[in-house]
Design a protein around this motif. Sequence first.
Motif, PDB file in Angstrom:
ATOM      1  N   LYS A  85       0.827  -1.212   0.000  1.00  0.00           N
ATOM      2  CA  LYS A  85       0.000   0.000   0.000  1.00  0.00           C
ATOM      3  C   LYS A  85       0.860   1.260   0.000  1.00  0.00           C
ATOM      4  CE  LYS A  85      -0.747   0.391   4.987  1.00  0.00           C
ATOM      5  NZ  LYS A  85      -1.747   0.339   6.061  1.00  0.00           N
ATOM      6  N   LYS A  86       2.114   1.141   0.407  1.00  0.00           N
ATOM      7  CA  LYS A  86       3.028   2.280   0.411  1.00  0.00           C
ATOM      8  C   LYS A  86       3.542   2.622  -0.985  1.00  0.00           C
ATOM      9  CE  LYS A  86       4.573   1.071   5.041  1.00  0.00           C
ATOM     10  NZ  LYS A  86       5.703   0.530   5.813  1.00  0.00           N
ATOM     11  N   SER A  87       3.256   1.756  -1.960  1.00  0.00           N
ATOM     12  CA  SER A  87       3.718   2.008  -3.326  1.00  0.00           C
ATOM     13  C   SER A  87       2.597   2.493  -4.242  1.00  0.00           C
ATOM     14  CB  SER A  87       4.358   0.740  -3.908  1.00  0.00           C
ATOM     15  OG  SER A  87       3.405  -0.286  -4.036  1.00  0.00           O
ATOM     16  N   MET A  88       1.394   2.592  -3.723  1.00  0.00           N
ATOM     17  CA  MET A  88       0.278   2.989  -4.574  1.00  0.00           C
ATOM     18  C   MET A  88      -0.215   4.389  -4.255  1.00  0.00           C
ATOM     19  SD  MET A  88      -2.848   0.746  -2.984  1.00  0.00           S
ATOM     20  CE  MET A  88      -4.140   1.617  -3.821  1.00  0.00           C
ATOM     21  N   ALA A  89      -0.804   4.998  -5.266  1.00  0.00           N
ATOM     22  CA  ALA A  89      -1.346   6.349  -5.094  1.00  0.00           C
ATOM     23  C   ALA A  89      -2.649   6.474  -5.871  1.00  0.00           C
ATOM     24  CB  ALA A  89      -0.356   7.396  -5.592  1.00  0.00           C
ATOM     25  N   ARG A  90      -3.554   7.251  -5.323  1.00  0.00           N
ATOM     26  CA  ARG A  90      -4.738   7.649  -6.079  1.00  0.00           C
ATOM     27  C   ARG A  90      -4.292   8.818  -6.940  1.00  0.00           C
ATOM     28  NH1 ARG A  90     -10.106  10.156  -3.329  1.00  0.00           N
ATOM     29  NH2 ARG A  90      -8.847  12.029  -3.351  1.00  0.00           N
TER      30      ARG A  90
END
Length: 166
Positions: free
Chosen positions: A41-46
Amino acid sequence: QLAGIVHFDQPLAPKAAAECTVDVACSTGDAALDAAIAQRKKSMARIHFVDGGRAFVCTGTLIDTEKFPTPYFLTANHCVGREEVAASITSFWFHEAAACGSGTARPDSRQVAGGMAIEFADPNTDHTLLVMNASPPSGAKFSGWNAAPLANGATVTSLSHPAGDV
């Protein structure tokens, strides 16, 4: 100089994914899966972007490559497939629920403006590889990837922001 302002005339719906997804703030009941999600989750962005004068949201992932620390960002081609759209991207990192099932975003999410540039785009496989024009925020992680085909029946977990949901 201000190039434009984006205003969503409808709220980005909390719990848009309904029962088919689990908040990353919730436990899946599987310790190994929870640990993997906590890392990924630390590698994803909206991402927010403008196409044809209208604003949209999608999700993407910061990926690790042999060109590290170049910030390559992978998203769907149906989201971003043209350079002018990529240039309008603003990314929102750590955009997740403040608590399991809360539907409200963590207050420490981080916004990175400045757009991105298309490195490669393919509508047939529905992917676009971008390069961020600004550095990802502190705490963001580069997600590993492997180009090898998945085995038949392999379990896959997907993290995303359906309709902008946390």
